[in-house]
Design a protein around this motif. Structure first.
Motif, short mmCIF file in Angstrom:
data_model
loop_
_atom_site.label_atom_id
_atom_site.label_comp_id
_atom_site.label_asym_id
_atom_site.label_seq_id
_atom_site.Cartn_x
_atom_site.Cartn_y
_atom_site.Cartn_z
N LEU A 142 -17.46 45.24 -7.68
CA LEU A 142 -18.56 44.70 -6.90
C LEU A 142 -19.13 45.74 -5.92
CD1 LEU A 142 -19.73 41.99 -7.39
CD2 LEU A 142 -18.55 41.13 -5.38
N VAL A 143 -18.24 46.60 -5.41
CA VAL A 143 -18.73 47.62 -4.47
C VAL A 143 -19.77 48.50 -5.11
CG1 VAL A 143 -16.84 47.91 -2.85
CG2 VAL A 143 -16.73 49.08 -5.02
N ASP A 144 -19.62 48.74 -6.42
CA ASP A 144 -20.62 49.57 -7.10
C ASP A 144 -21.97 48.89 -7.10
OD1 ASP A 144 -18.76 51.47 -7.90
OD2 ASP A 144 -18.21 50.26 -9.64
N GLN A 174 -23.09 46.89 -5.12
CA GLN A 174 -23.68 46.94 -3.79
C GLN A 174 -24.45 48.25 -3.55
OE1 GLN A 174 -20.08 45.98 -1.85
NE2 GLN A 174 -20.47 43.78 -1.93
N HIS A 175 -24.09 49.29 -4.31
CA HIS A 175 -24.80 50.56 -4.15
C HIS A 175 -26.24 50.50 -4.64
CE1 HIS A 175 -21.56 52.83 -2.55
NE2 HIS A 175 -20.78 52.69 -3.60
N ASP A 222 -28.54 48.86 -3.48
CA ASP A 222 -29.41 48.89 -2.31
C ASP A 222 -29.53 50.28 -1.71
OD1 ASP A 222 -30.17 46.30 -2.40
OD2 ASP A 222 -28.47 45.58 -1.18
N ASP A 223 -28.36 50.93 -1.48
CA ASP A 223 -28.48 52.21 -0.78
C ASP A 223 -28.95 53.37 -1.67
OD1 ASP A 223 -25.17 51.49 -0.53
OD2 ASP A 223 -25.76 53.19 -1.79
N ARG A 264 -21.13 36.90 -9.68
CA ARG A 264 -21.18 37.65 -8.42
C ARG A 264 -21.93 38.95 -8.59
NH1 ARG A 264 -15.45 37.08 -6.65
NH2 ARG A 264 -15.63 39.19 -5.84
N VAL A 274 -25.40 39.84 -6.57
CA VAL A 274 -25.62 41.03 -5.75
C VAL A 274 -26.81 41.83 -6.27
CG1 VAL A 274 -24.60 43.21 -4.97
CG2 VAL A 274 -23.19 41.16 -5.07
#
Ligand code: PEP
Ligand code: MG
Length: 762
Positions: free
Chosen positions: A461-463, A465-466, A468-469, A502, A506
């Motif tokens: 999931l952290v990926d 989230q990238h 956005d940045d 999920r 995201v």
């Protein structure tokens, strides 16, 4: 129980030694008394202690029998003389005629020429040589095996005094006995790049016994017995828990483990050492030091594995004896905020046990790297170096470590100059990152107006989230096996729905391309039954993996598709299949999607608004069925990591040939150019999702041959974007058209020259 006089004498000696060492007063005086005591007990005219000092030097620290003026004067290099030899090999030596030994080095200041026989043992602590303990006799004396053992036990107790830091400054004591605590460089193979600094944390902390001399041997024997039993039960439980998984690699490892745990010789030697006066934990450690010394010289990989098994077993046993009821104290430690994890080997789930905000880098000693560990490292954007031989021996918990993933180098306890240079590189990297972040909202369009689609690869999931940045358009490759690998059991359909939902949540309106499970070969899910032959596969990368497993075990794929369809309700769903080697395989898999859609259609839930089914191009045979493939596939994604290894017949994990062939070579570029043209004609979207697309120069060349869509590690997006914003595709294409018939090994130098000449930021 009746016991020999020698055993009770050894016990008395150890107790006196302990009391002497613990007494207050001048440390040199205590050491002088210690050597006197040992000489008397061992019936030797000489007893000497050599202590390892910085710079691989053994210094005579105390002696009963040798001339007093030699103390602190006589120094020997590692490997020099018999004493140096004992230190170098970390093995005992017993010589009835020492002077005829080829290594005998006569030091006139000692006056040792009158002593014929010599017995010496290394002073070991945690497997490291801290010094050498020697006795000598005037007459020819054949030292017995038992006497060697006794001296080793004494040396172990003595090691505490040496390690205590009273004799030599703690700064001088350090790993390997080789230039203790000095800075050191270790190299390996980079599995993920990047630069990081942090403090070493041993993944499996090495348990070290501190209470060495026992009061009551019977109590210690009992403690050992129950620890052994506890460990057996723990191993049996593990085996029982894996029963459902049928015989598999995991189980076999455990079975071997149990066999070793029942090894009578090993257990007998530990019991013997306890009877000689050691505590249970000290006895376990003492036997392990010995095993390590005996087996350490061996290069045979099978025996090395066995040694590793013994190390694991010893550690478990020590944790049972020292830790709280054998509970693994591993993860409840006080961990620093900047962790450089050091381990022999590691699975992805274990890596994720650590707080990812504190994890800075990983060093693994093991030869074979579980490929998903490197994917997780990539996802966390931390450098990972594997095959770092000696890492466990030379790095101590708490050491400062700089990990340079770009050059596959780790700097242990770096000096100020290295740290300063490192700080500069870090600052430069941070500036670059800021510059890339500023590009986030710039459209990814080349100078001459060619739009390039930039997407990210993800698995956690952290990926996602990238997104956005980085300002990526979507997730071009979601490796679904990652969430599977980090779970203790196979996720059922509901669990999977949650995982995919999920990720989609995201991602929001941005597309996510789900790749079905790519497991098998070296990517084994611990809880999935491997067929009996799978672990014997000689070429796992070309073995039973990915779509091959999915088609042979359709239930797994059906469940996965069902979960994706449910998670994708109301929106466009993208599914792709890995490692497809022929169109017929793709047809069968696609058929399963159709069937699952029909099945879902009979329920009340909303369906995806559309389902796009794609294929990964990783196996060269598929290139020869392009017309048929392009009629069927909704999209194609080039898995260049696998495609290159199969194209060149060059294992992607083998460092020996890693540099042998270049992806920027005529065959690769002409093949990809041809593929891009055919996909364009057929109107089938083409993406490249392997690592090469994340490197600016490579990405430039790929744009040059007509590829317009990429998916890459989030950290690569900025550099690739900076490159394409400075690129004129028209100029590049006309330059590259002159290279088509090149017979060169690599076009890299020419492409680099082009970039430099045309101001392309690479
Ligand atoms: C590839 O092979 O290029 C790819 C993206 O798949 P993986 O690296 O997961 O095998
Ligand atoms: Mg692949």
């Amino acid at each position: 129980m009746a016991e020999s006089g020698a055993i009770s004498a050894s016990r008395r000696l150890l107790q006196r030694l302990r009391d002497l060492m613990a007494s207050t007063g001048d440390v040199q005086e205590r050491l002088d008394q210690v050597v006197r005591l040992i000489a008397g007990n061992m019936v030797a005219e000489v007893c000497s202690v050599y202590v390892m000092r910085a710079g691989e030097v053994l210094e005579l620290f105390a002696s009963e029998g040798l001339k007093a003026e030699a103390v602190h004067l006589t120094r020997l290099q590692i490997g020099e003389g018999i004493v140096g030899d004992i230190a170098a090999r970390a093995r005992p030596l017993a010589l009835s005629d020492a002077q005829s030994h080829p290594n005998f080095a006569y030091r006139p200041e000692t006056g040792e020429e009158v002593y014929q026989s010599l017995m010496g043992v290394p002073i070991l602590r945690g497997g490291r040589v801290m010094g050498v303990l020697v006795i000598q006799n005037r007459t020819r004396r054949a030292y017995t095996e038992e006497e060697v053992e006794t001296l080793q036990t004494i040396a172990m107790v003595l090691a505490e005094l040496v390690a205590g830091g009273e004799l030599v400054s703690p700064d001088e004591l350090g790993p390997g006995g080789a230039h203790p605590l000095s800075p050191m460089r270790l190299t390996g193979v980079a599995f993920n790049q990047g630069l990081a600094i942090g403090r070493a944390v041993m993944h499996q902390p090495r348990a070290v016994a501190h209470r060495l001399v026992a009061e009551d041997a019977e109590i210690e024997l009992e403690r050992f017995g129950s620890a052994l039993e506890g460990m057996h039960t723990a191993i049996d439980d593990l085996i029982a828990a894996t029963d459902i998984a049928q015989p598999g690699e995991h189980r076999e490892v455990l079975e071997t483990f149990r066999l070793i745990a029942e090894d009578r010789g090993w257990i007998g030697r530990i019991r013997e050492a306890i009877r000689g006066g050691l505590t249970a934990e000290a006895a376990v450690q003492r036997v392990q030091d010995d095993t390590r010394a005996r087996m350490g010289q061996i290069s045979d990989p099978y025996l090395k594995e066995r040694l590793a098994d013994f190390e694991d077993l010893t550690n478990r046993l020590l944790l049972h004896l020292i830790g709280e009821n054998g509970e693994n104290v591993g993860l409840e430690r006080d961990l620093p905020d900047d962790i450089v994890l050091v381990s022999r080997a590691m699975g992805p789930a274990e890596l994720l046990d650590y707080d990812r905000n504190r994890l800075r880098a990983v060093l693994l000693e093991e030869g074979a790297i579980h490929s998903h560990v490197s994917i997780v490292a990539r996802a966390l954007d931390i450098p990972l170096i594997g095959r770092v031989s000696g890492a466990l021996d030379r790095i101590e918990a708490g050491d400062t470590v700089i990990v340079d993933g770009d050059n596959a180098t780790a700097f242990i306890r770096p000096g100020e100059d290295v740290q300063a240079a490192f700080a500069q590189s870090m600052a430069a990297a941070a500036r670059r990152r800021e510059a890339y972040a500023a590009l986030r909202d710039e459209p990814a369009v080349t100078r001459d107006g060619v739009a390039i689609s930039l997407n990210i690869n993800a698995g956690l999931l952290v990926d996602v989230q990238h997104l956005d940045d980085t300002g990526a358009e979507g997730v071009g490759l979601y490796r679904t096996e990652i969430p599977f690998m980090v779970r203790p059991s196979f996720p059922n359909v509901d669990d999977q729905v949650e995982i995919y939902e999920r990720a989609l949540e995201v991602a929001g309106t941005r597309p996510v391309v789900f790749r079905t499970l790519d497991v098998g070969g070296d990517k084994i899910l611990p809880y999935v039954a491997a067929p009996p032959s799978a672990q014997e596969e000689e070429n796992p990368a070309m073995g039973w993996r990915a779509i091959r497993i999915a088609l042979d075990r359709p239930a797994i794929l059906r469940q996965q598709l069902r979960a994706m369809i449910r998670a994708g309700h109301g929106r466009e769903l993208h599914v792709m299949f890995p490692m497809v080697a022929e169109v017929a395989e793709f047809d069968t898999a696609k058929e399963m999607v159709t069937r699952e859609l029909e099945r879902a259609g009979t329920g009340r839930k909303t369906q995806p608004s559309a389902v796009k089914v794609g294929v990964m191009l990783e196996v060269p045979s598929l290139l020869f069925q392009l017309p048929a493939l392009l009629q069927r596939a909704d999209f194609v994604s080039i898995g260049s990591n696998d495609l290159m290894q199969f194209l060149f017949a060059a294992d992607r994990g083998n460092p020996r040939i890693a540099e042998r062939y270049d992806v920027l070579s005529p065959p690769v570029l002409s093949l990809l150019g041809d593929l891009a043209a055919k996909c364009r004609t057929a109107g089938v979207p083409l993406t490249l999702c392997g690592e090469m697309g994340g490197r600016p120069l490579e990405a430039m060349a790929l744009i040059g041959v007509g590829i317009r869509r990429f998916s890459m590690a989030p950290a690569s997006l900025g550099p690739v974007k900076a490159m394409l914003l400075s690129l004129d595709v028209g100029e590049l294409q006309s330059y590259m058209s002159q290279l088509t018939d090149s017979a060169a090994h690599s076009l890299r130098p020419k492409l680099r020259f082009f970039a430099k000449d045309h101001g392309v930021v690479i």
